[in-house]
Design an enzyme around this catalytic site. Structure first.
Site, PDB file in Angstrom:
ATOM      1  N   ASP A 282     -11.409   1.763   2.853  1.00  0.00           N
ATOM      2  CA  ASP A 282     -11.640   0.332   2.612  1.00  0.00           C
ATOM      3  C   ASP A 282     -13.105   0.055   2.249  1.00  0.00           C
ATOM      4  O   ASP A 282     -13.423  -0.994   1.697  1.00  0.00           O
ATOM      5  CB  ASP A 282     -11.302  -0.464   3.887  1.00  0.00           C
ATOM      6  CG  ASP A 282      -9.979  -1.214   3.778  1.00  0.00           C
ATOM      7  OD1 ASP A 282      -9.500  -1.394   2.645  1.00  0.00           O
ATOM      8  OD2 ASP A 282      -9.442  -1.609   4.825  1.00  0.00           O
TER       9      ASP A 282
ATOM     10  N   LYS B 200       0.838  -1.205   0.000  1.00  0.00           N
ATOM     11  CA  LYS B 200       0.000   0.000   0.000  1.00  0.00           C
ATOM     12  C   LYS B 200       0.869   1.250   0.000  1.00  0.00           C
ATOM     13  O   LYS B 200       0.569   2.238  -0.677  1.00  0.00           O
ATOM     14  CB  LYS B 200      -0.960  -0.035   1.200  1.00  0.00           C
ATOM     15  CG  LYS B 200      -2.061  -1.075   0.998  1.00  0.00           C
ATOM     16  CD  LYS B 200      -2.811  -1.465   2.248  1.00  0.00           C
ATOM     17  CE  LYS B 200      -3.730  -2.656   1.905  1.00  0.00           C
ATOM     18  NZ  LYS B 200      -4.443  -3.209   3.050  1.00  0.00           N
TER      19      LYS B 200
ATOM     20  N   GLN C 286      -5.205  -2.188   9.089  1.00  0.00           N
ATOM     21  CA  GLN C 286      -4.927  -3.482   8.465  1.00  0.00           C
ATOM     22  C   GLN C 286      -5.526  -4.611   9.307  1.00  0.00           C
ATOM     23  O   GLN C 286      -5.266  -4.707  10.498  1.00  0.00           O
ATOM     24  CB  GLN C 286      -3.398  -3.655   8.323  1.00  0.00           C
ATOM     25  CG  GLN C 286      -2.986  -4.905   7.571  1.00  0.00           C
ATOM     26  CD  GLN C 286      -3.429  -4.896   6.113  1.00  0.00           C
ATOM     27  OE1 GLN C 286      -3.326  -3.878   5.422  1.00  0.00           O
ATOM     28  NE2 GLN C 286      -3.936  -6.023   5.635  1.00  0.00           N
TER      29      GLN C 286
END
Ligand code: NDP
Length: 283
Positions: free
Chosen positions: A118, A51, A95
């Site tokens: 997300d 990322k 995460q």
């Protein structure tokens, strides 16, 4: 035809980089994504690095906050609250998975919906199912982009999704439905999975079992999207949920693992960060 998510992601990231270059002059800064990593899980560390690398390629500012496995839920929630209040932060990503003593749902819910890159926040999930403006979850969004780029007509097709998780199976099914496919969602209790998958014109597999879908479960000409990321028990190499070697000759289109859905997921994360930034700047 093998769809390379890697190549498509590269092209899209180059286009985004061109757009991001214009932002300092227009808005005074570039988008800022903050990724929170808890613990030392090797898989999570590698995803977070991916990322950061993609952010660099696109020109997005990336901050990774690393915290030990022992961090309390309260401390993590406080970090998120501070990032929510920080006007220079456009996207927040925690995460997953988190250590067991931390309630993931509570953490996801704590992220400001407008910074939830997300697309996991209940507010974004509800908006998706109600066809309201929302942040689309990255993996399902990437899959639809790959299908569109490959020229696959989704409307009217018989689509079968194997897996019903909140982050892949269910939202993929919803996006296929919104694109006017007729969608069947299957799962671990589906009685005769092969009988259902053989009827698929578009087959999306997201279960997390190496080479679980075998050639006898797929009809000739099927479009096969393999979301799974597993270790092949024989070779130790990365492999998907479908037996690629056996199914590739039958499929009209198939995605490889690695180099398929994975790179598109990260690419859509970049896109979501830019979208969240622009929504704020253009308010
Ligand atoms: P989950 O474990 O959350 O869900 C797995 C789903 O598969 C469940 O719905 C389960 O059914 C179903 N399933 C399990 N066994 C079977 C079976 N024998 N037959 C039919 N269905 C079955 O996984 P995720 O959705 O989070 O992830 C799936 C895979 O995709 C993993 O390999 C993951 O690493 C990968 N992934 C890849 C991403 C990428 O960017 N490439 C992003 C996210 C995930 P039930 O609901 O009945 O338990």
């Amino acid at each position: 035809m093998i769809i390379s998510g890697k190549e498509l992601a590269l092209k899209l990231k180059q286009e985004m980089a061109g757009e991001v270059k214009t932002f300092p002059a227009k808005y005074g800064r570039v988008p800022h994504l903050v990724v929170i990593l808890v613990g030392e899980d090797a898989g999570s560390i590698s995803y977070v690095k991916g990322k950061a690398k993609a952010s660099e390629e696109v020109g997005i500012k990336n901050t990774t906050i690393r915290k030990p496995e022992t961090i309390s839920e309260e401390e993590l929630l406080q970090i998120i609250a501070d990032l929510n209040a920080d006007d220079t932060v456009d996207g927040i990503l925690v995460q997953l998975p988190l250590p067991r003593h931390i309630n993931e749902d509570r953490v996801i819910e704590a992220i400001d919906k407008s910074k939830d890159v997300d697309g996991f926040h209940p507010g974004n999930v509800a908006a998706l199912w109600q066809k309201q403006p929302c942040v689309l979850p990255c993996t399902p969004k990437g899959i639809i982009k790959m299908l569109r780029t490959a020229g696959v007509e989704i409307e009217g097709k018989n689509a079968v999704v194997v897996g019903r998780s909140n982050i892949v199976g269910l939202p993929v099914a919803k996006l296929l439905l919104d694109a006017n496919a007729t969608v069947t969602i299957t799962h671990s209790r589906t009685k005769d999975l092969g009988e259902v998958t053989r009827r698929a014109e578009i087959l999306v597999v997201a279960i997390g079992r190496p080479k679980f879908v075998t050639p006898d479960m797929v009809s000739d000409g099927t479009v096969v999207i393999d979301v799974g990321v597993n270790r092949d028990p024989e070779t130790g190499k990365l492999c998907g949920d479908v037996d690629f070697a056996g199914i590739e000759p039958k499929a009209s289109i198939i995605t490889p693992v690695p180099g398929g859905v994975g790179p598109m997921t990260i690419c859509c994360l970049m896109e979501n960060t830019i979208e969240c930034f622009l929504r704020k700047m253009e308010k």
